[in-house]
Design a protein around this motif. Structure first.
Motif, mmCIF file in Angstrom:
data_model
loop_
_atom_site.group_PDB
_atom_site.id
_atom_site.type_symbol
_atom_site.label_atom_id
_atom_site.label_comp_id
_atom_site.label_asym_id
_atom_site.label_seq_id
_atom_site.Cartn_x
_atom_site.Cartn_y
_atom_site.Cartn_z
ATOM 1 N N THR A 245 -2.639 -28.523 4.410
ATOM 2 C CA THR A 245 -2.458 -29.405 3.256
ATOM 3 C C THR A 245 -2.186 -28.595 1.990
ATOM 4 O OG1 THR A 245 -4.863 -29.530 2.866
ATOM 5 C CG2 THR A 245 -3.883 -31.255 4.215
ATOM 6 N N SER A 323 -7.791 -31.569 1.361
ATOM 7 C CA SER A 323 -7.014 -32.752 1.732
ATOM 8 C C SER A 323 -6.920 -33.736 0.572
ATOM 9 C CB SER A 323 -7.618 -33.430 2.972
ATOM 10 O OG SER A 323 -8.931 -33.900 2.718
ATOM 11 N N LEU A 355 0.517 -36.710 4.239
ATOM 12 C CA LEU A 355 -0.767 -36.104 3.882
ATOM 13 C C LEU A 355 -1.920 -37.102 3.896
ATOM 14 C CD1 LEU A 355 0.238 -33.662 1.005
ATOM 15 C CD2 LEU A 355 -0.792 -33.040 3.191
ATOM 16 N N ASP A 358 -4.634 -36.795 6.601
ATOM 17 C CA ASP A 358 -5.532 -35.643 6.597
ATOM 18 C C ASP A 358 -6.896 -35.962 6.006
ATOM 19 O OD1 ASP A 358 -3.912 -33.413 7.709
ATOM 20 O OD2 ASP A 358 -2.576 -33.964 6.083
#
Length: 390
Positions: A245, A323, A355, A358
């Motif tokens: 990330t 994250s 993303l 995550d």
């Protein structure tokens, strides 16, 4: 204290960067076609083997790259810049496969390391997500093995893998146990392939298991050890998510910065506006702080004398912080791009969607907070301490 990259780390970062650039040529096609054709998979496989970054988490004596946790974090940081989860094409066998018997290793693990086979991990169920102990998939003893019945959800790479690692409650004791099962075993069916908000190179199908026979020799890691084996790799996997990330956020910032210094509005470059400058600066802070901490915890994980429970909690901090910070960074990047940031042909738009997961998989942000708070309550603030020499 020396925070500089060694020659070895610098070389690994360079190799991973070169691999990122090679794989990036497939990003647009993956987004457009919701995946890649066989010839693209073959080309990437060859590139991975040439790079020497296959199976970075497996020892060299088995054919893996044999990287330390710190080295893996450096590699994953670079690969995380890829959209479409193309970083997953640089395969890392499930850490549970380290528990293979010699015979299992030859049949399952070594072909994965070589890129000839692919594994997937089937743990999540309709009523067992963050609570894996609520497993409903059962394994009943039969002559020469076990018979599995149940359903598994969100089996990442399940469309591409040719064998599965399945967690089931075994016997009347409901002992949590892992089984190695060839994907084409009778009784295994794909129930549904959900379409998620991201576009990943691999799918996450839902599977049903109906009277699936598994021979005794395919039991992985011993009867009743399924939870312990599954939990054992959380530290590593959460650090890898943190690293990826961060890499994704850096790519987003690079592209947003370039856009801001080139794009003109109201007769000025976007970068001349203080609110744009603030978004760029805040993003740099999020990336720098989380990269430093993730590297620190990865280094601690490599130390044999490190306290495993403390490192586990620190990995949760890293995953949680990175994250969530990366989500903030990409949100700002989309804003800087304006309407084009909402265009799927731009990497920041794809990263914005990708993303989000995550903060969910490998333990939600809420689970990470519970891990950290439990460590604080039970053992004090040692989780905040810096490692000491010796």
């Amino acid at each position: 204290m020396d925070f500089s990259y060694s020659k070895r780390l610098t070389e690994l970062k360079g190799a991973a960067h070169d691999l990122y650039l090679f794989i990036a040529q497939y990003e647009d096609a993956c987004e457009r076609d919701n995946g890649l054709p066989a010839e693209a998979h073959a080309a990437v496989r060859d590139a991975v083997l040439t790079s020497g970054l296959q199976a970075v988490n497996m020892p060299t004596e088995w054919g893996g790259a044999g990287l330390t946790i710190t080295e893996q974090v450096v590699v994953q940081d670079e690969l995380g810049k890829l959209t479409g989860a193309l970083w997953d094409m640089v395969w890392r066998p499930a850490n549970a496969l380290r528990f293979c018997t010699p015979a299992q290793r030859e049949r399952f693990l070594i072909p994965v390391i070589k890129g000839d086979r692919r594994d997937c991990y089937a743990v999540t169920e309709p009523e067992a997500g963050s609570d894996p102990q609520n497993q409903q998939t059962t394994a009943t003893r039969a002559d020469g093995g076990w018979v599995l019945n149940g359903v598994k959800w969100f089996v990442t790479v399940g469309d591409h893998a040719d064998f599965m690692i399945v967690l089931a409650a075994a016997g009347p004791e409901r002992a949590p146990t892992l089984f190695l099962i060839d994907r084409d075993t009778p009784g295994i069916e794909v129930v549904r392939t959900p379409r998620f908000m991201h576009t990943f190179v691999y799918e996450h199908p839902e599977f049903s298991f109906t009277d699936v026979f598994v021979p005794e020799e395919n039991l992985l890691g011993g009867l009743g050890n399924g939870y312990d084996i599954t939990r054992a790799w959380f530290t590593e996997e959460r650090l890898m998510i943190a690293a990826r990330t961060i890499g994704a956020a850096e790519r987003g910032l690079e592209e947003a910065r370039d856009w801001a210094v080139q794009r003109e509005q109201f007769g000025q470059k976007l970068a001349s506006f203080q609110m744009i400058q603030a978004m760029l600066a805040d993003s740099a802070v999020d990336i720098a702080v989380n990269r430093a901490y993730t590297h620190q915890v990865a280094w601690e994980a490599d130390q044999s004398a490190a306290d495993r429970k403390t490192v586990h909690a620190k990995a949760s901090i890293a995953k949680l912080a990175a994250s969530e910070a990366s989500g903030r960074v990409i949100d700002r990047c989309v804003q800087i791009f304006g309407g084009r940031g909402y265009d799927r042909s731009f990497a920041v738009e794809r990263l914005y969607r990708e993303l989000r997961v995550d903060r969910i998989w490998e333990g939600t942000s809420e689970i990470q907070r519970l891990v950290v708070s439990n460590e604080l309550i039970k053992r004090g603030t040692g989780v905040l301490a810096m490692p000491t020499a010796g």
